[in-house]
Design an enzyme around this catalytic site. Sequence first.
Site, short mmCIF file in Angstrom:
data_model
loop_
_atom_site.label_atom_id
_atom_site.label_comp_id
_atom_site.label_asym_id
_atom_site.label_seq_id
_atom_site.Cartn_x
_atom_site.Cartn_y
_atom_site.Cartn_z
N GLY A 8 -10.13 -4.39 -15.86
CA GLY A 8 -10.40 -4.32 -17.29
C GLY A 8 -10.63 -5.69 -17.87
CG ASN A 9 -13.02 -6.19 -21.28
OD1 ASN A 9 -13.99 -6.85 -20.93
ND2 ASN A 9 -13.12 -4.94 -21.70
CB THR A 10 -6.59 -7.61 -21.00
OG1 THR A 10 -7.29 -7.57 -22.25
CG2 THR A 10 -5.36 -8.48 -21.14
CB VAL A 13 -4.31 -1.97 -12.20
CG1 VAL A 13 -3.18 -1.23 -11.47
CG2 VAL A 13 -3.88 -2.32 -13.62
CG ASP A 109 -13.09 1.72 -18.85
OD1 ASP A 109 -14.34 1.74 -18.92
OD2 ASP A 109 -12.38 1.33 -19.80
NE ARG A 110 -15.29 5.37 -23.45
CZ ARG A 110 -15.94 5.46 -24.60
NH1 ARG A 110 -16.98 4.68 -24.84
NH2 ARG A 110 -15.56 6.33 -25.52
#
EC number: 2.7.1.33
Length: 258
Positions: A8-10, A13, A109-110
Amino acid sequence: MLLAVDCGNTNTVFAIWDGDQMVGHWRTSTEWQRTADQYYVWLSTLMNLQGIKAKITDVIISSTVPRVVFNLRVLSDRYFNTRPLVVGKPECALPVDVRVDVGTQVGPDRLVNTVAGYHKYGGDLIVVDFGTATTFDVVAADGAYIGGVIAPGVNLSLEALHQAAAALPHVDISKPQNVIGTNTVACMQSGVFWGYVGLVREICTRIRAESDVPMKVISTGGLAPLFQQAADLFDAFEDDLTMQGLRLIHDHNKDIGK
């Protein structure tokens, strides 16, 4: 064994699956400069600390940060001798349809959340993901992804408030004891917490009205447990929804490849 990576952007995992059992998962900050060697040293060290001896044979990647994918591909090739599946690429088939405007690229991700949500809860579903952005993914009765909503993420909103207003401090989000704050931090926490409760409730209400069918609402993402404290906001919480979706997509591609 399968290594599933959600970038993800942050945060990024990593999870290891042995069949349908997750045997370990770890989180690190997303940095596109991180090399394949650095990823491997980090991952293997954590596996050793937890006594996990995994022979990884397959890798699947979902990434909203394109620049990260190259080094993850190198990691897969160099250390696990396998070509990874990358969600959103033509060679990665999905077990659900995607029905959006022609030319629209949906965040991987969606799509992964849609697959996992439909597998566990069936169709007519709203998946709310509290990440860098707060996203709402709408799943049709047949499991198809049919669109959604993107709003600024909770921490992003707090950070923007801190940066744009000189007198406002940086605060961590939490559920305030009262709606009316009696100090600056409490006022900000109340505004963000109850503001997002209102945002989620209103958007889900309007999605249901537009769809004209009853819909379950599932929450996931880092801050989802915090918002579970708001009564009647969600029907369920899934901590590892994206990881489940990656495993399901991998299994689907294995099946059609037989």
